[in-house]
Design an enzyme around this catalytic site. Sequence first.
Site, mmCIF file in Angstrom:
data_model
loop_
_atom_site.group_PDB
_atom_site.id
_atom_site.type_symbol
_atom_site.label_atom_id
_atom_site.label_comp_id
_atom_site.label_asym_id
_atom_site.label_seq_id
_atom_site.Cartn_x
_atom_site.Cartn_y
_atom_site.Cartn_z
ATOM 1 C CE LYS A 87 -20.862 9.319 28.274
ATOM 2 N NZ LYS A 87 -20.721 7.974 27.735
HETATM 3 O O1 G3P Z 1 -19.586 6.873 24.061
HETATM 4 C C1 G3P Z 1 -20.817 6.673 23.426
HETATM 5 C C2 G3P Z 1 -20.781 5.425 22.640
HETATM 6 O O2 G3P Z 1 -20.620 4.349 23.522
HETATM 7 C C3 G3P Z 1 -21.943 5.178 21.772
HETATM 8 O O3 G3P Z 1 -21.489 4.318 20.796
HETATM 9 O O4 G3P Z 1 -21.612 2.606 19.083
HETATM 10 O O5 G3P Z 1 -23.394 2.776 20.856
HETATM 11 O O6 G3P Z 1 -23.241 4.472 19.050
HETATM 12 P P1 G3P Z 1 -22.488 3.505 19.901
#
Ligand code: G3P
Length: 218
Positions: A87
């Site tokens: 990533k």
């Molecule tokens: O895969 C990306 C994800 O983990 C981000 O999620 O909820 O931190 O915006 P969030």
Amino acid sequence: MKIFLDTAVIDEIKKGLETGLIDGVTTNPTLVSQAKVDFKAAIAQIASLANAPAEWAVSAEVTALDCAGMINEGIELAAIAPSVVIKVPLTVEGLKACKALSGKKIKTNATLVFSPNQAILAAKAGATYVSPFVGRLDDVGQNGMQLISDIKAIYDNYGYSTKIIVASIRSPQHVVQSGLAGAHVVTIPPKIFSQMFSHPLTDIGVKKFMEDWAAFKK
Ligand code: G3P
């Protein structure tokens, strides 16, 4: 549609794998810090879990900010297992690293994507996956799912092979909308995976069938 779990908690991933419905895992520095695991050891463990499907994909994020540092980290992480996907953030340095890693046949996932232009650049850099963050766009009053439809249309126009992973998913409805938009993958927190199974009418239906069966058998 492929379903990835967005977590670095090994027990949650094992539980997901028991269903036979999970195709991969995505992690990021925040999730690793929340899980309080040793990063590389956790990636190695996730990559070698029993019951993982043949096409298992485990995203591990670089933490360097410069291209050379990201390439070095990416090569090291990719050597852990063939299922590891590197990533990289959608920055100039990240996409330079993405292109270099892709050239070495290392799988990549361009992350922190918030616009169609960024997604075009990720595809041109040869990213295996692109990760648009829908929930974080919704958080700032933009339409996260519209971004998915836009990227899908653009990729289809040019036949790009980069797969869209809908990330930052906040509800089961985001999963439905991802399917309608034709996204290849959703990466979801384990809680949302559990919610996907649930419907009150299913619970009521099972209860009624069991009651009627028990009464009939008496
Ligand atoms: O895969 C990306 C994800 O983990 C981000 O999620 O909820 O931190 O915006 P969030």
